[in-house]
Write an enzyme that holds these catalytic residues in place. Structure first.
Site, mmCIF file in Angstrom:
data_model
loop_
_atom_site.group_PDB
_atom_site.id
_atom_site.type_symbol
_atom_site.label_atom_id
_atom_site.label_comp_id
_atom_site.label_asym_id
_atom_site.label_seq_id
_atom_site.Cartn_x
_atom_site.Cartn_y
_atom_site.Cartn_z
ATOM 1 N N GLY A 1 1.019 4.321 5.107
ATOM 2 C CA GLY A 1 0.458 3.143 5.747
ATOM 3 C C GLY A 1 1.541 2.137 6.140
ATOM 4 N N CYS B 1 1.628 -0.503 -8.192
ATOM 5 C CA CYS B 1 2.876 -0.077 -7.539
ATOM 6 C C CYS B 1 3.980 0.076 -8.574
ATOM 7 C CB CYS B 1 3.320 -1.051 -6.467
ATOM 8 S SG CYS B 1 2.464 -2.604 -6.440
ATOM 9 N N GLU C 1 5.476 -3.211 1.191
ATOM 10 C CA GLU C 1 5.754 -2.832 -0.197
ATOM 11 C C GLU C 1 4.974 -1.544 -0.409
ATOM 12 O OE1 GLU C 1 4.863 -1.773 -3.244
ATOM 13 O OE2 GLU C 1 4.134 -3.616 -4.183
ATOM 14 N N GLU D 1 5.223 9.767 -4.969
ATOM 15 C CA GLU D 1 4.286 9.051 -5.828
ATOM 16 C C GLU D 1 2.919 9.738 -5.866
ATOM 17 O OE1 GLU D 1 3.526 5.031 -4.551
ATOM 18 O OE2 GLU D 1 2.443 4.514 -6.379
ATOM 19 N N GLY E 1 0.817 -1.203 0.000
ATOM 20 C CA GLY E 1 0.000 0.000 0.000
ATOM 21 C C GLY E 1 0.849 1.250 0.000
#
Lengths: 525, 525
Positions: A243, A300, A263, A392, A239
């Site tokens: 988080g 991702c 990840e 991101e 996520g």
């Protein structure tokens, strides 16, 4: 219908508060009222998991494989219902979810194959040398054993392949670890269906009940309690950075340190080298317009950063990319929150110095939570002076960084944080002349791709899906592919042990016929 | 003589404060004044290490092997001088230090052999399937690559085998990582000699200078700065729980998470089963009197806990153990602090409810920092109610816990914290009847030994020296044996890469002739 939590393969009822699933494309409530797990249920899940561990760790690889294959079978039985619910909850297209179903059952069967073959335990045998001087040498045998109960957090963007029976659960069960899943609140109905499939598989293959629990929560209390629980031995998460790092911090507050595998995604730089652009600028642009916007950019491995050097061919690429992006249809995003976040961040980035829009989709529709594809551009000089541009932006978005020359591009690469992937688009033999760039790239990523796209992660033994921080918190492991099983094991050595009491993997005569390292030689003897 | 810090294989001078080495057996100052490293030297060491990494990571396994063998050779050249200094500084007996020298060079050569053979990189190749439906499959190849600069803390109790050129340094260099060593202040002269040997070896084999630095400090500032430095990628430590956890905490304060490998020792329970005592109570007692007091008990695998069930044979064991312990000569401990700590803790334990002396050495001498062997006893009931009795007392000490029956012994085992080793002394076929005990034991240790002693850790491929917390902070790794190299690597995948630009380990045709997993089959083809 009230949907209860699953503790040790049994449905448990409580009067705790509840929440409902939401259809992503309309915002409408869906069937089912999901009960938030209580503190007692969290504790019972881990206590049962610990009890089950004492049995499950000793079950043969073949029996574990049968269990994993049965989960895949049970999932296929409810395939149509499951796909429909997952499409409703995630807003992802039918074809994508059908593909994800295949990937999910494929992963389960891949780990079953790994268990059936058996060599994955890395058995090592050093035989005794009783006449060695000055001291005799003992017989020492070592293999990997499971670490204990694993807490798996379902991911919003993979309602099947990285949720209740996804890669984390499959690899933990393969390793020999019971699993407690925290369902993602964006797809509780999908989670419930898969949870039932696992329960059915566990029962029909005679597994201990504590091997699986599934808990619901639309907030953070249950997840936090799971990470802090003394009996939890590892945690997996896919996520956001925020988080993932919150879970890492929670784990750091524990008395006993445990591994957290978070990840957290990355911006997956794509380097557009000059010969590649000279050869096929338009084809590359079209390929990347698809990759950037695939699944509404909610991967991702979404290519969120394109790096080029000024040239006429780069201008051709820009024009073609802009034309393609303008014609990308809006797509439903996973949740209202993710959609709002995408629109806010992709708008706010234009306030950063030197950032301008290269292209934005011109198409619209009337559905809820719709994404708008967007590519922005900035000079390398501005990029180098603004670390915020490396953050991101989750969605169908990419940033084109334009360097004045190859030296400046190298500076850009050296300034990058850790990534899951880096892709090079190279033509002719030009790759050979980028020695320093390639060496620098290796330090910042876990996977490097030539003339492809980073989206679409192959599930296989050679895959590495994990990279230097902040792509993941621990680049030494992967969450995709068969080696994901190595997250949940530790080595254990038996010294001068009685042969009959050793695990079959380490017995004389190699009854399982697996590859072993015996006195420093790989052999099946 | 002022001894300077080594930064990037060069001696650097500063006006920083200094400290001297001390002879353990007399408390007298030894030759040499050791300069405490400055902040700038810490920073230079890691900056140089990072620069060296870009070269060293690409050097072939064979060249790295040559470097490791040359370190062993350089150590042997100064062997006599080194052994003498180590004996003075550590107080350990000549024979023990000579053995440790052999172990140290043996470890270096073992890692050289591993590199020369080459298969340790776990090369995995999944070949392309261009005609696969619905999507073609890429060619993906994966192997382990080094993670970057490693900070090694020298250990007090192994001035050679776990210090400047010990197992941590050897395995990190083998992995392809530059090393910055923080010398242990209890043996700075030994450290300086070994440091010079490494510098000579690096120079004569053409290694980049930044591959090795050696920094001194008699306090905590340098160690703390090393762990916190942004360019540090991993930390190794062997020592106390307090020291290890302090480093873990420091690492947790970093922006970028890095692995810390802290081997913090344990009390290494020994289970005396009835048939074994019936067969040979006296022989076991004599064997354990030696193991408990070996090296003044200053081993992480010292048997600090013996667990028996009431019986006439256990009484025979007690009598024999007491007789043997009473005749153990005092031995010099590593430092004044360690000696004082041992005497305080082994005295204070007698204040705990129900603890009484079983035996204490009756011999004395006039040297400084002398240990007194001691075994105390307590009932299982008292032990179960007092977690403090599980704390390690570092020295020639053990606690005999006496259970009323096997059920109570099982309770004791289940109450234990994580251990490096557990040993079972078993006679006849009695081991077969202890299924539940063996299953419970597996959860609390990394190695299990039958009818031996935990002291004396074999350096081999099958060794596991690491166990559940608090024996180590991460039971998934070992600090002894050839697999210690896996602490310093991460997987890296190349997708659709040009064959000529792949590492040799992954090239078509397998030019290094190593074992690889190709399309899920182990092969040398």
């Amino acid at each position: 219908m009230r949907v209860e939590n699953i503790v040790a393969c049994s449905y448990v009822s409580s009067n705790a508060k509840s929440f409902e699933g939401v259809e992503a494309a309309t915002g409408n409530k869906l069937d089912g009222v999901f009960t938030v797990a209580t503190e007692a249920e969290v504790d019972n899940a881990l206590t049962s998991a610990t009890t089950a561990f004492s049995t499950y760790k000793n079950i043969s690889g073949h029996k574990k494989a049968t269990f994993l294959r049965e989960i895949a079978k049970q999932i296929n039985i409810i395939g149509e219902q499951l796909v429909n619910r997952a499409v409703q909850e995630s807003g992802l297209p039918l074809g994508r979810i059908q593909g994800e179903l295949g990937r999910t059952t494929g992963q389960l069967n891949m780990f079953a194959d790994l268990l059936a073959e058996g060599s994955w335990v890395d058995a090592v045998i050093d035989t005794a040398q009783l006449d060695r001087k000055p001291l005799p040498k003992s017989d020492i045998r070592r293999m990997l054993i499971p670490i204990g109960p694993v807490v798996v957090f379902g991911a919003s963007n993979f309602p099947l392949a990285f949720s209740v029976a996804g890669g984390d659960t499959a690899s933990a069960l393969a390793a020999g670890c019971p699993v407690v899943v925290k369902a993602h609140p964006a797809h509780p109905g999908t989670s419930a269906l898969v949870g039932e499939a696992i329960v059915n598989a566990a029962k029909s293959t005679g597994m201990p009940g504590g091997i699986f629990s599934l808990l619901y929560d639309d907030s953070y209390a249950v997840g936090s309690a799971l990470v802090k629980h003394a009996l939890t031995k590892a945690v997996t998460f896919t996520g956001s950075y925020k988080g993932g790092m919150a879970l890492v911090k929670l784990a750091q507050e524990r008395h006993e340190p445990i591994p957290v595998f978070a990840e957290m995604g990355s911006i997956n730089p794509v380097l557009l080298l000059p010969a590649a652009l000279d050869e096929s600028a338009e084809a590359i642009a079209n390929k990347y317009a698809v990759s950037i916007t695939l699944g509404a950019g909610q991967f991702c491995t979404n290519p969120g950063l394109l790096i080029g050097v000024k040239s006429a061919s780069l201008d051709v690429f820009k024009t073609a990319l802009a034309a393609a992006i303008e014609q990308v249809a809006p797509a439903t995003m996973l949740t209202k929150g993710i959609c709002e976040n995408y629109h806010n961040l992709s708008t706010q980035v234009l306030n950063e110095d030197g950032v301008s829009v290269l292209a934005e989709s011109k198409l619209t529709n009337e559905l809820a939570n719709q994404s708008t594809a967007k590519v922005v551009e900035v000079s390398a000089a501005k990029f180098l002076s603004n670390p915020k541009l490396q953050e991101e932006i989750f969605g169908p978005y990419s940033l084109l960084v334009i360097a004045d020359d190859e030296q400046q591009r190298l500076e850009v690469v050296k300034s990058l944080e850790g990534q899951l992937t880096v892709t090079l688009m190279a033509g002719g033999n030009e790759l050979e002349s980028y020695t320093e760039l390639l060496s620098a790239l290796q330090n910042i990523t876990g996977r490097i791709i030539l003339n492809g796209v980073p989206t679409g992660v192959e599930v296989c033994a050679a895959m590495q899906h994990g990279g230097p921080f902040p792509a993941t918190n621990d680049s030494r492991f992967t969450s995709v592919g068969s080696t994901a099983v190595y997250r949940f094991v530790r080595p254990f050595a038996w010294q001068d042990w009685v042969n009959a009491l050793l695990p079959d993997e380490l017995k004389d005569g190699n009854p399982l016929n697996i590859w072993r390292k015996v006195d420093n030689t790989y052999t099946k003897d």
